[in-house]
Design a protein around this motif. Structure first.
Motif, PDB file in Angstrom:
ATOM      1  N   LYS A 358       0.906  -1.233  -0.116  1.00 15.69           N
ATOM      2  CA  LYS A 358      -0.173   0.048  -0.127  1.00 15.69           C
ATOM      3  C   LYS A 358       0.900   1.181   0.012  1.00 15.69           C
ATOM      4  N   GLU A 359       0.363   2.321  -0.641  1.00 18.33           N
ATOM      5  CA  GLU A 359       1.215   3.662  -0.678  1.00 18.33           C
ATOM      6  C   GLU A 359       0.664   4.322   0.749  1.00 18.33           C
ATOM      7  N   GLY A 360       1.725   5.193   1.159  1.00 19.56           N
ATOM      8  CA  GLY A 360       1.521   6.291   1.983  1.00 19.56           C
ATOM      9  C   GLY A 360       0.787   5.697   3.482  1.00 19.56           C
ATOM     10  N   PHE A 361      -0.173   6.391   3.647  1.00 18.20           N
ATOM     11  CA  PHE A 361      -0.815   6.325   4.696  1.00 18.20           C
ATOM     12  C   PHE A 361      -1.423   4.680   5.045  1.00 18.20           C
ATOM     13  N   GLY A 362      -1.699   4.035   4.015  1.00 22.21           N
ATOM     14  CA  GLY A 362      -2.094   2.572   4.069  1.00 22.21           C
ATOM     15  C   GLY A 362      -1.180   1.863   4.642  1.00 22.21           C
ATOM     16  N   LEU A 363       0.192   2.015   3.765  1.00 17.58           N
ATOM     17  CA  LEU A 363       1.307   1.155   4.156  1.00 17.58           C
ATOM     18  C   LEU A 363       1.767   1.361   5.787  1.00 17.58           C
ATOM     19  N   ALA A 364       1.814   2.803   6.216  1.00 13.77           N
ATOM     20  CA  ALA A 364       2.200   2.932   7.600  1.00 13.77           C
ATOM     21  C   ALA A 364       1.176   2.422   8.626  1.00 13.77           C
ATOM     22  N   PHE A 365      -0.067   2.786   8.273  1.00  8.68           N
ATOM     23  CA  PHE A 365      -1.071   2.518   9.249  1.00  8.68           C
ATOM     24  C   PHE A 365      -2.090   1.268   9.184  1.00  8.68           C
ATOM     25  N   ILE A 366      -1.832   0.621   8.277  1.00  6.83           N
ATOM     26  CA  ILE A 366      -2.599  -0.457   7.796  1.00  6.83           C
ATOM     27  C   ILE A 366      -1.945  -1.883   7.485  1.00  6.83           C
ATOM     28  N   ALA A 367      -1.123  -1.847   6.309  1.00  2.80           N
ATOM     29  CA  ALA A 367      -0.243  -2.890   5.662  1.00  2.80           C
ATOM     30  C   ALA A 367       0.507  -3.296   6.596  1.00  2.80           C
ATOM     31  N   TYR A 368       1.674  -2.303   7.309  1.00  2.33           N
ATOM     32  CA  TYR A 368       2.734  -2.844   8.116  1.00  2.33           C
ATOM     33  C   TYR A 368       2.213  -3.259   9.507  1.00  2.33           C
ATOM     34  N   PRO A 369       1.331  -2.323  10.106  1.00  2.00           N
ATOM     35  CA  PRO A 369       0.877  -3.093  11.476  1.00  2.00           C
ATOM     36  C   PRO A 369       0.382  -4.549  11.267  1.00  2.00           C
ATOM     37  N   ASP A 370      -0.385  -4.761  10.341  1.00  5.39           N
ATOM     38  CA  ASP A 370      -0.870  -6.057   9.761  1.00  5.39           C
ATOM     39  C   ASP A 370       0.122  -6.965  10.032  1.00  5.39           C
ATOM     40  N   ALA A 371       1.444  -6.718   9.167  1.00  6.66           N
ATOM     41  CA  ALA A 371       2.211  -7.662   9.350  1.00  6.66           C
ATOM     42  C   ALA A 371       3.048  -8.186  10.531  1.00  6.66           C
ATOM     43  N   LEU A 372       3.212  -6.837  11.209  1.00  8.72           N
ATOM     44  CA  LEU A 372       3.515  -7.009  12.636  1.00  8.72           C
ATOM     45  C   LEU A 372       2.768  -7.763  13.527  1.00  8.72           C
ATOM     46  N   SER A 373       1.572  -7.754  13.512  1.00  5.70           N
ATOM     47  CA  SER A 373       0.413  -8.557  14.120  1.00  5.70           C
ATOM     48  C   SER A 373       0.754 -10.252  14.112  1.00  5.70           C
ATOM     49  N   LYS A 374       1.417 -10.597  12.963  1.00  7.07           N
ATOM     50  CA  LYS A 374       1.630 -11.957  12.569  1.00  7.07           C
ATOM     51  C   LYS A 374       2.688 -12.469  13.521  1.00  7.07           C
ATOM     52  N   LEU A 375       3.354 -11.759  14.249  1.00  4.71           N
ATOM     53  CA  LEU A 375       4.707 -11.959  14.992  1.00  4.71           C
ATOM     54  C   LEU A 375       4.327 -12.343  16.390  1.00  4.71           C
ATOM     55  N   PRO A 376       5.161 -13.160  16.973  1.00  4.29           N
ATOM     56  CA  PRO A 376       5.220 -13.357  18.505  1.00  4.29           C
ATOM     57  C   PRO A 376       5.475 -11.929  19.248  1.00  4.29           C
ATOM     58  N   ILE A 377       5.105 -11.679  20.172  1.00  3.03           N
ATOM     59  CA  ILE A 377       5.164 -10.647  21.090  1.00  3.03           C
ATOM     60  C   ILE A 377       4.649  -9.405  20.191  1.00  3.03           C
ATOM     61  N   SER A 378       3.713  -9.375  19.380  1.00  3.65           N
ATOM     62  CA  SER A 378       3.295  -8.451  18.293  1.00  3.65           C
ATOM     63  C   SER A 378       3.348  -7.024  18.840  1.00  3.65           C
ATOM     64  N   PRO A 379       2.756  -7.001  20.282  1.00  2.00           N
ATOM     65  CA  PRO A 379       2.699  -5.395  20.622  1.00  2.00           C
ATOM     66  C   PRO A 379       4.040  -4.824  20.952  1.00  2.00           C
ATOM     67  N   LEU A 380       4.963  -5.510  21.050  1.00  2.00           N
ATOM     68  CA  LEU A 380       6.235  -4.946  21.351  1.00  2.00           C
ATOM     69  C   LEU A 380       6.819  -4.413  20.088  1.00  2.00           C
ATOM     70  N   TRP A 381       6.614  -5.074  18.880  1.00  2.00           N
ATOM     71  CA  TRP A 381       7.131  -4.695  17.664  1.00  2.00           C
ATOM     72  C   TRP A 381       6.424  -3.644  16.944  1.00  2.00           C
ATOM     73  N   SER A 382       4.919  -3.631  17.263  1.00  2.00           N
ATOM     74  CA  SER A 382       3.992  -2.696  16.991  1.00  2.00           C
ATOM     75  C   SER A 382       4.542  -1.069  17.699  1.00  2.00           C
ATOM     76  N   ILE A 383       4.792  -1.332  18.851  1.00  2.00           N
ATOM     77  CA  ILE A 383       5.253  -0.153  19.713  1.00  2.00           C
ATOM     78  C   ILE A 383       6.305   0.458  19.162  1.00  2.00           C
ATOM     79  N   LEU A 384       7.483  -0.348  18.920  1.00  2.00           N
ATOM     80  CA  LEU A 384       8.847   0.094  18.398  1.00  2.00           C
ATOM     81  C   LEU A 384       8.354   0.811  17.097  1.00  2.00           C
ATOM     82  N   PHE A 385       7.639   0.186  16.209  1.00  2.00           N
ATOM     83  CA  PHE A 385       7.474   0.780  14.859  1.00  2.00           C
ATOM     84  C   PHE A 385       6.734   2.347  14.966  1.00  2.00           C
ATOM     85  N   PHE A 386       5.616   2.175  15.694  1.00  2.00           N
ATOM     86  CA  PHE A 386       5.124   3.408  15.757  1.00  2.00           C
ATOM     87  C   PHE A 386       5.638   4.500  16.684  1.00  2.00           C
TER      88      PHE A 386
END
Length: 616
Positions: A358-386
């Motif tokens: 996804k471009e722009g807003f969608g990449l940062a706030f939809i596609a990438y958070p979705d990818a991070l949610s697939k990982l173990p300890i996903s809240p940690l990775w999401s907090i670091l990203f944002f």
């Protein structure tokens, strides 16, 4: 605590230390603070979400060829030019145009752009802050569709929003590719109806979204605290905000390349799927040039403002290479981190990588958070990203507001010199109030409208005028002599490349880009803007550009003599154009030489009057 800090700072001049070379305006405490501030300003959100998308869109790794070509012929020369311009006279983007008084309106237009951009940039930082807080829960709010097992997604609802009604459909027996579409719809709804509470269009403003307004307030407080002492305080903050994003990018990259499917994402980015035939398309070169231009923040006034606090003999030439190459490297590195996760997400959903990009807003706030949610300890990775998005955005916001305060301090030194704290607090408060419409239910439409109208070809026009003014009116060779006063004498061979870029290559490329830019009516989520919204966008452009003819007209009216004489006078440097300190002016800008020049002008005027009288 913040209020106590403000009160303590209000009793002394926060911008000047005893060791400063310029005891009136102040200087950077150290060279490191300047470099980190410039890197923080140049490395923005566009490096994280726009560059990877453009690389994917324009041939993957093939896109790096035109990108680095444009960096060499456009990015570095213009970055060097603006930085040297600010450092030479130690003035902000308005007063610096005493070099060519006729077009001082360019500086005013840059400040207006910085004001408008600072409004919506603050809002984007608030989005990052909200998502960071939302990540502090397990499971993540947007991970509700991550439990697809086998070929079934029996408990996954697809939520669609049509008008004011919400419909929930339960799907059973669908494959993972279809499940990905369903999940994406659900996450789009979360982003639109929960985070943004998005209305049906710009016409439907709705109330202020309170959680975004609070995040915007917190963002404004952080920015105020960081800038309370000007560059003296922001220079300390950037030690963290300018370096922490690299720590997170490296951590995410290491984690990303270990994920299953990451290879497919990286190959899609710059690997075997790179399409070299894209290099024959003019659009690819245009995208490379505009990305280089915007990612380095050229034409915003920030480069001039930040460089104006350098010591006079600082090696601005070397600094330009360090910052521009770091910026380019950051874009490439971020692309690896982004696409490694997108490749993993494509593997999970059994869908091509192109379907999850996804471009722009969608990449940062939809596609990438979705990818991070697939990982173990996903809240940690999401907090670091944002948190990384937050720090990247703050650095750029620091410089944007510093442009405004610098220009006000230079224009009214006796009024604001001892009131820097009050000025900063007032400015950040005004920007917060102006940003409130952007956190209503129609807020995302306002953000998109401002971004597409202001951060667009308007900047190309301003920079093209800047090049013409410096190289052809003020004189490129004269400007080179000014630079040599700061960094020392160089050979003619050394300047051959810079003359070629400033006089010919860069202006031609800008003319080419401008000719290829075509207007696309802005929309968000496929929702078009009403006519009054479009008209408002054009009014914003007119408000930015009108200062150029207004300032020129005012200068021509105030000048003396016939029209030709006034025009010639305003195309020549004014008496205020010189190094700020007497010790740096040398023979070229000494007071004695200025007096001789003024006397010569007076004698020429007298002779002209005598000749005119004899003819009469």
């Amino acid at each position: 605590m913040v209020l106590f800090f403000l009160l303590c700072c209000s009793f002394f001049d926060p911008r000047v230390d005893d060791g400063d070379e310029n005891t009136e305006r102040g200087n950077w405490t150290s060279k490191k603070e300047y470099i980190l501030s410039m890197i923080g300003y140049a490395v923005g959100l566009g490096n994280i979400w726009r560059f990877p998308y453009l690389a994917y869109k324009n041939g993957g790794g093939a896109f790096l060829i035109p990108y680095f070509v444009m960096l060499v012929v456009v990015g570095i020369p213009l970055f060097f030019l603006e930085s040297a311009l600010g450092q030479f006279c130690s003035q902000g983007p308005v007063n610096v145009w005493s070099a060519v008084p006729l077009i001082q309106g360019i500086g005013v237009a840059m400040v207006v752009v910085s004001v408008i951009v600072s409004i919506y940039y603050n809002v984007i930082i608030a989005y990052s802050l909200y998502y960071m807080f939302a990540s502090m829960q397990c499971p993540l709010p947007w991970s509700g569709c991550s439990s697809c097992d086998g070929s079934n997604c029996s408990t996954t609802p697809e939520v669609s929003c049509t008008g004011s009604k919400t419909q929930t459909l339960v799907h059973t027996g669908i494959n993972k590719s279809t499940c990905h579409t369903v999940c994406t719809n659900a996450r789009l709804l979360l982003c639109s109806n929960v985070a943004l509470q998005r209305s049906s269009g710009l016409d439907e403003t709705g109330p202020v979204v309170w959680h975004l307004a609070l995040c915007l307030l917190l963002t404004s407080i952080i920015v105020t605290a960081a800038l309370i002492k000007g560059i003296k305080s922001s220079g300390k903050v950037v030690y963290f905000t300018a370096t922490f994003p690299y720590v997170v990018i490296v951590i995410l990259l290491i984690r990303g390349v270990t994920l299953e499917g990451a290879k497919d994402g990286i190959e899609f980015y710059i690997g075997s799927q790179s399409n070299l035939t894209k290099l024959t398309e003019v659009q690819v070169w245009k995208d490379a040039a505009t990305q280089t231009f915007y990612s380095l923040s050229i034409g915003w006034g920030g480069l001039i403002a930040l460089a104006s606090y350098n010591n006079f003999h600082n090696n601005v030439f070397k600094d330009s290479f360090v910052v521009t190459l770091t910026n380019a490297g950051t874009s490439v590195l971020a692309g690896f981190a982004i696409f490694s996760f997108l490749g993993h997400m494509a593997h999970v959903y059994k869908t091509p990588v192109s379907k999850v990009v996804k471009e722009g807003f969608g990449l940062a706030f939809i596609a990438y958070p979705d990818a991070l949610s697939k990982l173990p300890i996903s809240p940690l990775w999401s907090i670091l990203f944002f948190f990384m998005l937050l720090t990247v955005g703050l650095d750029s916001q620091f410089a944007g507001i510093e442009v405004i305060t610098t220009c006000l301090l230079d224009a009214f030194p006796t009024v604001f010199k001892s009131k820097h704290v009050l000025l900063t607090v007032t400015l950040c408060s005004v920007l917060y109030l102006l940003g409130l419409p952007c956190v209503t239910r129609a807020g995302i439409y306002w953000v998109t409208l401002i971004d597409q109208f202001i951060a667009s070809w308007v900047l190309l026009f301003l920079v093209l005028l800047e090049i013409i003014a410096i190289c052809y009116i003020y004189g490129g060779n004269r400007f080179i002599k000014d630079i040599e006063m700061m960094i020392g004498m160089k050979t003619s061979t050394f300047w051959l490349w810079w003359r070629a870029c400033w006089f010919f290559i860069t202006p031609c490329i800008f003319l080419l880009i401008s000719s290829l830019v075509y207007f696309e009516p802005p929309n968000y989520g496929g929702i078009p803007y009403p006519d009054w919204g479009m008209n408002l966008g054009w009014c914003m452009i007119a408000f930015v550009l009108m200062w150029i003819p207004v300032a020129a007209g005012y200068k021509l009216i105030k000048a003396k003599g016939n029209p030709w004489k006034r025009l010639k006078l305003l195309c020549s440097p004014s008496e205020e154009w010189h190094p700020y300190l007497d010790v740096h002016r040398g023979e070229r800008y000494s007071e004695e030489r200025c007096r001789r020049r003024n006397n010569s002008k007076i004698k020429a005027e007298v002779n002209l009057n005598v000749i005119s009288s004899s003819w009469l």
